[in-house]
Scaffold this motif. Structure first.
Motif, PDB file in Angstrom:
ATOM      1  N   TYR A 181       0.555  -1.119   0.010  1.00 43.01           N
ATOM      2  CA  TYR A 181      -0.319   0.137   0.277  1.00 43.01           C
ATOM      3  C   TYR A 181       0.638   1.149  -0.118  1.00 43.01           C
ATOM      4  O   TYR A 181       0.395   2.292  -0.660  1.00 43.01           O
ATOM      5  N   ARG A 182       2.065   1.149   0.220  1.00 42.59           N
ATOM      6  CA  ARG A 182       3.210   2.198   0.536  1.00 42.59           C
ATOM      7  C   ARG A 182       3.443   2.366  -0.673  1.00 42.59           C
ATOM      8  O   ARG A 182       3.968   3.132  -1.611  1.00 42.59           O
ATOM      9  N   LEU A 183       3.512   1.348  -1.414  1.00 42.81           N
ATOM     10  CA  LEU A 183       4.282   1.504  -3.071  1.00 42.81           C
ATOM     11  C   LEU A 183       3.724   2.344  -4.016  1.00 42.81           C
ATOM     12  O   LEU A 183       3.363   2.777  -4.348  1.00 42.81           O
ATOM     13  N   ALA A 184       1.439   1.608  -3.309  1.00 39.15           N
ATOM     14  CA  ALA A 184       1.078   2.091  -4.701  1.00 39.15           C
ATOM     15  C   ALA A 184       0.674   3.292  -4.136  1.00 39.15           C
ATOM     16  O   ALA A 184       0.488   4.685  -5.286  1.00 39.15           O
ATOM     17  N   THR A 185       1.137   4.111  -2.975  1.00 40.64           N
ATOM     18  CA  THR A 185       1.106   5.343  -2.374  1.00 40.64           C
ATOM     19  C   THR A 185       1.947   6.661  -3.365  1.00 40.64           C
ATOM     20  O   THR A 185       1.536   7.480  -4.083  1.00 40.64           O
ATOM     21  N   HIS A 186       3.394   5.938  -3.351  1.00 40.12           N
ATOM     22  CA  HIS A 186       4.135   5.838  -4.114  1.00 40.12           C
ATOM     23  C   HIS A 186       3.918   7.270  -5.329  1.00 40.12           C
ATOM     24  O   HIS A 186       4.499   7.463  -6.257  1.00 40.12           O
ATOM     25  N   LEU A 187       4.054   4.978  -6.359  1.00 39.25           N
ATOM     26  CA  LEU A 187       3.461   5.587  -7.654  1.00 39.25           C
ATOM     27  C   LEU A 187       2.177   6.112  -7.759  1.00 39.25           C
ATOM     28  O   LEU A 187       1.819   7.259  -8.755  1.00 39.25           O
ATOM     29  N   GLY A 188       0.965   5.962  -6.883  1.00 42.31           N
ATOM     30  CA  GLY A 188      -0.119   6.912  -7.098  1.00 42.31           C
ATOM     31  C   GLY A 188       0.368   8.333  -7.432  1.00 42.31           C
ATOM     32  O   GLY A 188       0.339   9.089  -8.357  1.00 42.31           O
ATOM     33  N   LEU A 189       1.106   8.616  -6.176  1.00 42.78           N
ATOM     34  CA  LEU A 189       1.167  10.677  -6.290  1.00 42.78           C
ATOM     35  C   LEU A 189       2.279  10.931  -7.438  1.00 42.78           C
ATOM     36  O   LEU A 189       2.239  12.249  -8.056  1.00 42.78           O
TER      37      LEU A 189
END
Length: 376
Positions: A181-189
């Motif tokens: 979920y942190r990876l997803a937040t990083h890529l999403g931003l």
């Protein structure tokens, strides 16, 4: 003396042709300079997304175990420094549980990937800071754009902090990778930043007066469709990051079925139930597939609505999304069937970049339609 027309002003013949003033020239120049700066930032962010994807695919993201925004710009410069970095890596779970016995030369390979990823982030920050400062100090900042350009810098700084927040999740306990979920937040931003830059580039490509005039003919309904497309695309990208974060692409390798059926085996076996949506590889991949199909349907529906637009460029902008989403789906299918090889995974990620930028462009065309001849 020559004869004059009855309504001709006495001094009309001697009056020089009107020329643009200094202010007009400065504004034209400032928009050109800002656009060039934004294009450089856009290209760097695209490269950053690709390098970040390769860092994840090569399992290199945890090779640097400390966050040193300034001193970390220099890599180890001696054998002792390399040994010290390697010793820090040997203390984290990934080494103990997955890479135990790795040689220093093997460690250097993954270290350079992560160092390059972080170094590129520093370069992007420097390019933003230099460009922003130059536009301000030279008084070439386009009117009304200071806050928007400052927002890019703030989001870039936030992205760096989120990057470390992501990496830190894999340094303790029994984690072999960073939290998905942190990876997803990083890529999403990263894709939010890319989308903003793309929108700004499109706006800087036209004079402010032309934008104001075009806005009078905006299609509000089609703008809403564009917003939906951007939102759906971003959601799919974030879900794709969840797939990558837990290697869900390796869990189910058949298509169009999943483990020979409509649903993957053990889709809801984790407790609590909602944990399956983030941590269950089969469930995460199933939702990624379903959302991809839904995104394709929404794109076709948006194009169908765009067919009624009086502007040819607007219709074309929405039409281009159809082949883009089709190619992206094919890339995703091939990536899964081939067992997620690096080359196909990166092409799939690049397809996401193309898709989100086309969605941004379509909404921009709906809000600021391009002028065309009456005959067209």
């Amino acid at each position: 003396m020559a004869k004059r027309a009855i309504f001709e002003e006495v001094d009309q013949a001697e009056r020089p042709a009107a020329k643009g003033g200094v202010i007009d020239a400065a504004r034209r120049g400032s928009r050109w300079a800002a656009r060039a700066w934004l294009i450089v930032l856009f290209a760097l962010v695209v490269v950053m997304i690709a390098v970040g994807g390769l860092t994840r695919l090569t399992d290199s993201g945890l090779s640097i175990t400390e966050w040193r925004p300034v001193s970390g710009a220099l890599p180890p410069m001696s054998d002792e420094a390399w040994e010290a970095e390697f010793e820090l890596y040997r203390a984290i779970p990934e080494y103990e549980l997955q890479n135990k016995g790795m040689s220093l030369s093997e460690f250097k390979v993954i270290y350079w990937w992560e160092w390059g990823h972080r170094q590129l982030g520093r370069v992007i920050g420097l390019v933003w800071a230099l460009g922003f400062a130059w536009l301000l100090l030279s008084k070439k900042m386009p009117v009304g754009w200071t806050g928007r350009f400052a927002l890019l810098g703030a989001l870039g700084g936030l992205q760096g902090a989120i990057g470390w927040w992501m990496v830190s999740s894999g340094l303790t306990g029994t984690m072999l990778d960073v939290a998905s979920y942190r990876l997803a937040t990083h890529l999403g931003l990263a894709f939010v930043i890319l989308s903003l830059i793309a929108w700004y580039v499109l706006s800087m490509s036209r004079p402010e007066a032309a934008l104001l005039q075009a806005r009078r003919d905006r299609d509000a309904a089609l703008m809403r469709w564009g917003s939906v497309l951007i939102g759906f695309s971003l959601f799919q990208i974030v879900w794709g990051a969840l797939v990558a974060g837990i290697d869900a692409g390796l869990w189910v390798r058949d298509w169009p079925t999943m483990h020979g059926g409509v649903f993957p085996v053990g889709m809801w076996e984790m407790e609590p139930l909602l944990r399956n949506v983030i941590d269950n590889p089969g469930t995460v991949q199933w939702f990624h597939r379903i959302w991809g199909y839904l995104l394709a349907v929404v794109i076709v529906a948006a194009w169908w609505r765009a067919r009624r637009s009086a502007y040819r460029a607007t219709r074309a902008a929405f039409l281009w999304l159809i082949p883009a989403v089709f190619v992206q789906m094919v890339l995703g299918i091939v990536t899964v069937l081939e067992g997620v090889p690096i080359q196909w995974a990166i092409l799939h990620q690049f397809g996401a970049v193309v898709l989100i930028c086309l969605a941004v462009r379509a909404r921009h065309r709906a809000k600021y339609p391009l002028s065309q001849s009456v005959r067209a």
